[in-house]
Design an enzyme around this catalytic site. Structure first.
Site, PDB file in Angstrom:
ATOM      1  N   ASP A   8     -15.119  -5.059   1.863  1.00 24.05           N
ATOM      2  CA  ASP A   8     -14.293  -6.293   2.400  1.00 24.05           C
ATOM      3  C   ASP A   8     -14.743  -6.003   3.656  1.00 24.05           C
ATOM      4  OD1 ASP A   8     -12.069  -4.900   2.818  1.00 24.05           O
ATOM      5  OD2 ASP A   8     -10.769  -5.872   2.497  1.00 24.05           O
ATOM      6  N   ARG A   9     -14.936  -4.420   4.343  1.00 23.85           N
ATOM      7  CA  ARG A   9     -16.127  -4.808   5.924  1.00 23.85           C
ATOM      8  C   ARG A   9     -17.448  -3.930   5.048  1.00 23.85           C
ATOM      9  NH1 ARG A   9     -12.351  -0.688   8.789  1.00 23.85           N
ATOM     10  NH2 ARG A   9     -11.928   0.468   6.686  1.00 23.85           N
ATOM     11  N   ARG A  57       0.760  -1.331   0.068  1.00 23.45           N
ATOM     12  CA  ARG A  57       0.037  -0.130  -0.268  1.00 23.45           C
ATOM     13  C   ARG A  57       0.886   1.125  -0.058  1.00 23.45           C
ATOM     14  NH1 ARG A  57      -4.561  -0.560   3.887  1.00 23.45           N
ATOM     15  NH2 ARG A  57      -4.985  -2.435   3.678  1.00 23.45           N
ATOM     16  N   HIS A  60     -13.661  -6.808   9.313  1.00 21.92           N
ATOM     17  CA  HIS A  60     -13.759  -7.683   7.840  1.00 21.92           C
ATOM     18  C   HIS A  60     -14.691  -8.636   8.660  1.00 21.92           C
ATOM     19  CE1 HIS A  60     -10.982  -6.007   5.573  1.00 21.92           C
ATOM     20  NE2 HIS A  60     -10.790  -4.572   6.847  1.00 21.92           N
ATOM     21  N   ASP A 118     -17.077  -0.419   2.858  1.00 22.50           N
ATOM     22  CA  ASP A 118     -15.393   0.164   3.405  1.00 22.50           C
ATOM     23  C   ASP A 118     -14.958   0.829   1.471  1.00 22.50           C
ATOM     24  OD1 ASP A 118     -14.360  -2.706   2.497  1.00 22.50           O
ATOM     25  OD2 ASP A 118     -12.955  -1.949   3.669  1.00 22.50           O
ATOM     26  N   SER A 143      -8.137   0.106   0.118  1.00 23.77           N
ATOM     27  CA  SER A 143      -8.723   0.054   0.805  1.00 23.77           C
ATOM     28  C   SER A 143      -9.599   1.323   1.488  1.00 23.77           C
ATOM     29  CB  SER A 143      -7.901  -0.989   2.285  1.00 23.77           C
ATOM     30  OG  SER A 143      -8.806  -1.519   3.016  1.00 23.77           O
ATOM     31  N   HIS A 144      -9.312   0.917   2.530  1.00 26.18           N
ATOM     32  CA  HIS A 144      -9.413   2.983   3.518  1.00 26.18           C
ATOM     33  C   HIS A 144      -8.602   3.676   3.278  1.00 26.18           C
ATOM     34  CE1 HIS A 144      -7.050   0.611   6.790  1.00 26.18           C
ATOM     35  NE2 HIS A 144      -6.808   1.732   7.008  1.00 26.18           N
ATOM     36  N   ASP A 150     -13.393  -1.169  -0.942  1.00 25.28           N
ATOM     37  CA  ASP A 150     -13.554  -2.255  -1.193  1.00 25.28           C
ATOM     38  C   ASP A 150     -14.099  -3.395  -1.141  1.00 25.28           C
ATOM     39  OD1 ASP A 150     -11.619  -2.761   0.774  1.00 25.28           O
ATOM     40  OD2 ASP A 150     -10.352  -4.265  -0.119  1.00 25.28           O
ATOM     41  N   LYS A 162      -3.660  -6.708  -2.552  1.00 26.56           N
ATOM     42  CA  LYS A 162      -4.130  -7.504  -1.864  1.00 26.56           C
ATOM     43  C   LYS A 162      -3.730  -9.127  -2.667  1.00 26.56           C
ATOM     44  CE  LYS A 162      -6.940  -5.447   1.856  1.00 26.56           C
ATOM     45  NZ  LYS A 162      -8.121  -5.270   1.872  1.00 26.56           N
TER      46      LYS A 162
END
Length: 454
Positions: free
Chosen positions: A238-239, A14, A320, A234, A102-103, A236, A112
């Site tokens: 995944d949360r 990242r 997650h 979020d 991501s966030h 992407d 990822k």
């Protein structure tokens, strides 16, 4: 080209685009991934990207470079991370690369990575970048595929949604907008949408449901519309974040309590949770016949724990949640939302009623102190070595100290230049005392830190 080692992190890769991560670096990363694939006997990999502005260009570079290194590519385009994981699970080699920030702020991007059904750390990829590998004589095939309809059908077959329910979804202009509205309409929900248009500038609010301020639009719309619940995602996907019919936020460790009770009612087994979660979660798992396992924070650690322990469920305070009872064991925000709805209908109760049956918790949300990537781990190391308060010390990820009347946590974020803290007490006064004493100790040991909690 100088490569910033700091972007190759414990969980993933990242960095800031284009200064730290760009199309040229993506070619180098593709070479490293191809070496890892060949070492693992993997000849095909799925690739996708979230809605960040730099994503399409980075994905094109990744896809073409992997092909040139002899790896067959299944390009599924603009997707959430769970859709990428789903595609990888369905593929012959169970491998995938997701380009996502991501966030992190909008000028970030990253990767990822899962190869041969196991997570791969950014640090492992960094070690492979300087190894030599030539392009193959003929590039491998690149196939373009839309995985969304297959995913939606499988979720419909997996969850039991037997009547309509009104929900508000807030995708925060992240990649979840490409799947969430269609998914929840398909399983029978009446969906009121907020910010479903994918826009990498995130013009309405940052897509991070772990921060209460990002849920204000969702809370207001749930109340205004009389909806049964609100779900936030979020960047992407995944949360997940959850808001009750009364407009109250349910923190992720409480979501885990609801899910644990439901799953353990019919199956007994292990449940994994991270060091940021409440002690009440452990108690509920034990009370309902499960085996609690505490883990370091981070999808990399949780996924390794899933591979090792084969739990029914796993989850983190960040939102997650990994279902492994009748799903695939990867973190999936939109599937988590479907499972929450399934419980509401099964219990025939409002989500606020289900939440009210849980223990009262006196805790803070996740708190942060801004530091630097270079200093954060050393700060935590010094704190662990010099900490003098009495209590049970857990040092699998920073320092979590359990007192008779609560606990406190300090750890280094693996994705941002921050320290992460959380506090819990048996009462409001216990919480305040634990927080006060712990921060005084941090100030004593690390006097140069500006302890400005955000």
């Amino acid at each position: 080209m100088e490569i910033a080692k700091s972007i190759f992190r414990e969980y993933d890769i990242r960095g800031i685009y284009p200064k730290e991560i760009n199309e040229n670096l993506m070619k180098q990363i593709s070479k490293a991934i191809s070496i890892k694939c060949i070492n693992e006997g993997v000849s095909e990999i799925c690739v996708g990207r979230d809605g960040r502005i730099s994503g399409e260009s980075l994905l094109n570079s990744l896809s073409s470079s992997l092909s040139e290194y002899g790896i067959k590519v299944l390009n599924i385009g603009l997707v959430t991370t769970p859709l990428l994981y789903f595609a990888a699970k369905k593929s012959n080699h169970k491998s995938g690369v997701m380009i996502t920030g991501s966030h992190n702020p909008k000028n970030y991007n990253g990767i990822k990575l899962v190869i041969n059904d196991s997570p791969v750390s950014g640090s492992e990829i960094y070690e492979l970048i300087n190894k030599d590998k030539s392009y193959t004589k003929e590039p491998a095939e690149i196939i373009y595929k839309d995985i969304k309809k297959e995913y939606i059908q499988e979720v419909k077959n997996n969850v039991n949604i037997n009547k309509s329910i009104k929900i508000v979804t807030d995708c925060g202009n992240g990649a979840a907008g490409c799947i969430v509205p269609e998914l929840f309409k398909s399983i029978g929900c009446e969906v009121i949408e907020l910010f479903s248009e994918v826009n990498g500038n995130f013009p309405n609010h940052h897509p991070d449901p772990s921060k209460i301020e990002n849920l204000s639009n969702l809370i207001a719309k749930v109340k205004e519309s009389g909806s049964d619940l609100g779900l936030a995602f979020d960047g992407d996907g995944d949360r997940v974040g959850l808001v009750t019919d009364k407009g109250e936020v349910v923190l992720p460790d409480k979501i885990m309590m609801i899910l644990s009770k439901d799953i353990l009612a019919t199956k007994k087994g292990k449940i994994i949770y991270d060091v940021k979660c409440s002690n009440a979660l452990e108690s509920i798992i034990l009370k309902n016949g499960g085996e609690p396992i505490i883990s370091p924070t981070g999808h990399f650690h949780i996924k390794n724990g899933i591979n090792k322990h084969n739990p029914l469920l796993a989850g983190e305070m960040s939102g997650h949640i990994f279902f492994n009872d009748k799903w695939y064991g990867f973190d999936d925000g939109h599937y988590s939302g479907a499972r929450i709805i399934e419980i509401i209908l099964k219990e025939n109760k409002k989500i606020s009623e289900i939440e009210s049956e849980l223990p009262t918790i006196y805790s803070t949300p996740e708190l942060n102190i801004n530091v630097t990537d270079e200093s954060k781990f050393k700060i935590v190391e010094n704190f662990i070595n010099e900490f003098s308060l009495e209590g049970e010390k857990i040092t699998i990820d920073g320092l979590r100290i359990n007192f008779e009347n609560g606990w406190a946590l300090l750890r280094a974020s693996n994705t941002t230049p921050k320290l992460v803290l959380r506090f819990e007490g048996d009462s409001v006064s216990d919480l305040e005392k634990i927080k006060h004493d712990f921060l005084n100790e941090l100030s004593r040991i690390c006097p140069d830190i500006d302890i400005n909690l955000v």
